[in-house]
Design an enzyme around this catalytic site. Structure first.
Site, mmCIF file in Angstrom:
data_model
loop_
_atom_site.group_PDB
_atom_site.id
_atom_site.type_symbol
_atom_site.label_atom_id
_atom_site.label_comp_id
_atom_site.label_asym_id
_atom_site.label_seq_id
_atom_site.Cartn_x
_atom_site.Cartn_y
_atom_site.Cartn_z
ATOM 1 N N GLU A 54 -3.884 14.103 -1.792
ATOM 2 C CA GLU A 54 -2.682 14.194 -1.256
ATOM 3 C C GLU A 54 -1.715 14.247 -2.134
ATOM 4 O OE1 GLU A 54 -3.313 9.697 -1.834
ATOM 5 O OE2 GLU A 54 -5.009 9.491 -1.037
ATOM 6 N N ASP A 80 -11.803 7.681 -0.620
ATOM 7 C CA ASP A 80 -11.736 6.900 -2.013
ATOM 8 C C ASP A 80 -11.401 5.351 -1.173
ATOM 9 O OD1 ASP A 80 -8.985 7.774 -0.790
ATOM 10 O OD2 ASP A 80 -8.474 8.150 -2.376
ATOM 11 N N SER A 81 -11.111 5.943 0.461
ATOM 12 C CA SER A 81 -11.187 4.431 1.022
ATOM 13 C C SER A 81 -12.407 3.465 0.274
ATOM 14 C CB SER A 81 -10.921 4.495 2.553
ATOM 15 O OG SER A 81 -12.246 5.632 2.571
ATOM 16 N N ASP A 117 -12.894 13.318 -1.879
ATOM 17 C CA ASP A 117 -11.067 12.581 -2.168
ATOM 18 C C ASP A 117 -10.914 13.014 -3.793
ATOM 19 O OD1 ASP A 117 -10.259 12.408 0.262
ATOM 20 O OD2 ASP A 117 -10.434 10.371 -0.377
ATOM 21 N N GLU A 156 -1.549 11.409 7.786
ATOM 22 C CA GLU A 156 -1.831 10.639 8.235
ATOM 23 C C GLU A 156 -0.427 10.521 8.685
ATOM 24 O OE1 GLU A 156 -4.538 8.546 5.416
ATOM 25 O OE2 GLU A 156 -4.417 6.492 5.936
ATOM 26 N N LYS A 160 -10.320 16.786 -1.277
ATOM 27 C CA LYS A 160 -8.785 16.367 -1.081
ATOM 28 C C LYS A 160 -7.849 15.776 -1.772
ATOM 29 C CE LYS A 160 -8.799 13.265 2.121
ATOM 30 N NZ LYS A 160 -8.165 12.346 1.894
HETATM 31 O O1 KIV Z 1 -10.241 7.910 2.008
HETATM 32 C C1 KIV Z 1 -10.142 8.107 3.477
HETATM 33 O O2 KIV Z 1 -11.291 7.301 4.030
HETATM 34 C C2 KIV Z 1 -9.294 9.237 3.873
HETATM 35 C C3 KIV Z 1 -9.128 8.878 5.200
HETATM 36 C C4 KIV Z 1 -8.789 8.036 5.996
HETATM 37 C C5 KIV Z 1 -8.345 10.101 5.358
HETATM 38 O O3 KIV Z 1 -8.853 9.213 2.902
HETATM 39 NA NA NA Z 2 -8.803 8.953 0.613
#
Ligand code: KIV
Ligand code: NA
Length: 264
Positions: A114, A45-46, A84, A181, A112
């Site tokens: 959080e 989600d980056s 994510d 992280e 993934k």
């Molecule tokens: O969203 C992302 O790119 C991430 C990584 C930096 C671990 O969660």
């Molecule tokens: Na992320």
């Protein structure tokens, strides 16, 4: 070409072979990373920051994650595709079940999420329904407003203890992988040793079973603040596929990350 599965990754952890992970958001970059030997392609989600220009990941929606996950899945043959779950898409177990279905149907192999111990019930429900989960601990960017900024986590004895406990609780709940992280390298090493499942790290030192970077950071496409765990691999490559190969080689050979990329 053998597909990367959870079984493959568990074997790699056991044998001490480092697992490589990179973010990608479209089919082309996913294909090039896949061919460079990256084992896990993360649809992070980056993308809310590097693609959309937001200053956090909070604006990203499930629909957007589904769109990018589909594209990455189409470009990937060998690697595991991790997606994510975006902010508030797993606030309750019921929401998590529904949105996880959409992301898995878009082509993700693992999701993934959080969070710490509070996530255990959700992890259990997803895992019981055939959805593998990677639990993201430490600096959890979706909680940036609660954390008071993008800051290293687990620096006090109490918060370090809490992270160790959260990792154990989430693994016990059925998490198939963990991601740390921005935590001190020694704490990441302790969590990796405690964990039976593979542990991915970013800003977490060299002892984790796997490393991940945001693709743009690896390619030197930083605009503004560059975190200390970032390394530009374009400086040692002739082209973008070469930079991905250089990253894979550096992680496998234990040359990345070095001490300067970690926190103590
Ligand atoms: O969203 C992302 O790119 C991430 C990584 C930096 C671990 O969660
Ligand atoms: Na992320």
């Amino acid at each position: 070409m053998k597909k990367v599965t959870l079984h493959t990754l568990t074997q790699m952890k056991a044998s001490g072979e480092k697992i490589t992970c990179l973010t990608a958001y479209d089919a082309c970059f996913a294909k090039v990373q896949d061919e460079a030997g990256v084992e896990i392609i993360l649809v992070g989600d980056s993308l809310g920051m590097v693609l959309q220009g937001n200053n956090s990941t909070l604006p990203v929606t499930v629909e957007e994650m589904v769109y990018h996950t589909r594209a990455v899945a189409r470009g990937t043959q060998r690697a595991m595709v991790m997606a994510d779950m975006p902010f508030m898409s797993y606030a309750t177990p019921a929401q998590a079940m529904q949105n996880a279905g959409l992301l898995m149907q878009a082509g993700a192999h693992i999701l993934k999420l959080e969070g710490g111990a509070w996530l255990a019930e959700t992890v259990r429900m997803l895992s019981d329904r055939g959805v593998p989960v990677c639990a993201h601990l430490g600096l959890t960017p979706q909680a940036v407003n609660k954390l008071g900024g993008f800051r290293v986590q687990g620096r006090t004895p109490e918060s370090a203890r809490e992270l160790l406990d959260d990792a154990a609780i989430l693994e016990e709940a059925g998490a198939s992988m963990l991601l740390l992280e921005c935590v001190p390298s020694s704490l990441a090493a302790a969590i990796t040793q405690q964990a039976q499942v593979p542990v991915i790290g970013i800003g977490a030192g060299a002892a984790t079973d796997s490393q991940v970077l945001v693709m743009h950071d690896l390619l030197g496409l930083n605009t503004g603040y560059v975190p200390r765990f970032v390394k530009n691999f374009m400086t040692e490559a002739e082209d973008i596929p070469g930079a991905f190969r250089a990253y894979v080689a550096a992680v496998k050979e234990g040359r990345f990350p070095s001490d300067e990329h970690g926190f103590e």
